[in-house]
Scaffold this motif. Sequence first.
Motif, PDB file in Angstrom:
ATOM      1  N   LEU A 282       0.742  -0.950   0.118  1.00 47.13           N
ATOM      2  CA  LEU A 282       0.244  -0.260  -0.070  1.00 47.13           C
ATOM      3  C   LEU A 282       1.220   1.225  -0.333  1.00 47.13           C
ATOM      4  O   LEU A 282       0.523   2.577  -0.458  1.00 47.13           O
ATOM      5  N   ARG A 286       0.672   4.193  -2.574  1.00 48.15           N
ATOM      6  CA  ARG A 286       0.362   5.552  -2.524  1.00 48.15           C
ATOM      7  C   ARG A 286       1.723   6.283  -3.109  1.00 48.15           C
ATOM      8  O   ARG A 286       1.369   7.357  -3.835  1.00 48.15           O
ATOM      9  N   ILE A 296      -3.056  11.717  -1.535  1.00 45.86           N
ATOM     10  CA  ILE A 296      -3.732  11.112  -0.675  1.00 45.86           C
ATOM     11  C   ILE A 296      -3.090  10.949   0.227  1.00 45.86           C
ATOM     12  O   ILE A 296      -2.307  12.206   0.786  1.00 45.86           O
ATOM     13  N   LEU A 304      -6.577   3.170   2.112  1.00 47.12           N
ATOM     14  CA  LEU A 304      -5.272   4.776   1.067  1.00 47.12           C
ATOM     15  C   LEU A 304      -7.166   5.607   0.923  1.00 47.12           C
ATOM     16  O   LEU A 304      -8.479   5.483   0.533  1.00 47.12           O
TER      17      LEU A 304
END
Length: 441
Positions: A282, A286, A296, A304
């Motif tokens: 993850l 990002r 983000i 997210l």
Amino acid sequence: METPIADFVRRYADSGMIRAHMPGHKGKSFLGCETLDITEIQGADSLYEAEGIIRRSESYAGELFGSGRTVYSTEGSSQCIRAMLYLALTCGNGSRTVVAARNVHRAFVYAAALLDFEIVWLWPERSSSLCGCPVSPDTLERTLAEMPAPPAAVYLTSPDYLGGMADISALAEVCRKHGTLLAVDNAHGAYLRFLEPSCHSLDLGADLCCDSAHKTLPVLTGGAYLHISRAAPASLRESAKTAMAMFGSTSPSYLTLASLDLCNRYLADGYRDRLREMCGRLEEARKALTAAGWQIEPSDPLRLTVKAPAGMTGGQLANRLRESGVECEYADLDFLVLMLTPENGAADIERIVYAMGTNDTTYAPQPTLPLACGERVCSAREALFAPRETVPAAQSLGRVCGAPTVGCPPAIPIAVSGERIGPEALELFRRYGVEQVEVLR
């Protein structure tokens, strides 16, 4: 790790016993899971008087989470929230006041009506979403110092719906200084215990917290934990089952209990490694999305949160993902929220990044979005037990809020029961698509 509840349920399903007891399906397959769906028969223990397999399973969960006591809920964190507040009011310092950050789940407001306590709200210095209410230790210190006596508890939501995380360690220190309990709605953060180092509110100093296991762990919907710290007063641990029984059904789901039970083994068997791997994926996602022009937002590691650019809404981003076979957790005018776990493989993350594509639109400065600070006319209890009527939200100015009105998610009240609805609330009703509200007659 042993799984006593799941093992018992399976043995019973295979026993061929005639089911002259509830539930009415008698183990016959309609949905497909009925053979494992039982009630409190002999040997199955009882959730609120646990002395057998449920007590053993809960003790295993307590060891995993490092708590003084952990008890199961089959009715989500909503049941645990009510129980936490009951415990704070009955086992604490005798106060009937709770200090709470404004971004509470509506279950908190219903608890205030049922338990009849006063609320002192903590407000953010700046807010860009209904979901967020960042509270600094200095703000909490000033609030508690100005009160004539310590409240029964300070109540926070962390992580919030967008993934914002409070500074629990510093806030817990302020609470200890003023002789009050810290209760945390950690519904979205059960997994935080298994990060290295742990970011779980219990490890950071909370006395009480609730985790919705089903939100981030492989547990059926409704499975949750109420945790009590080892450092908390013993009376909280001793009264935990009484508190949960006050707000829970006497027919808890054994399917949900069995899934909580099996989750203990899942957490004990390599989960930290799988979690670390997913958090790494993850983080790379990002970076890729940021490089593709998306903003983000800071969040907890398994979320997210994407800010919608100028001329686009979070809902439109959700539709873009839906066309590629991705369903989000939450979307509003400003944000898109995706919740992932180690059960999402690398291919899932790749599809999300691909489906988001490239953003060539600029981001406008983030406007301040004031939360609705309505005048208190009566208590939440008085408002929720009073005669009410439903009116168009646009015509509610000056009326007194009856029931908290907002969809779930995020289930965060715009106007709280007993408050007069002001212009700020009307603006938020428009922004979050609330068309009708309940007001006092």
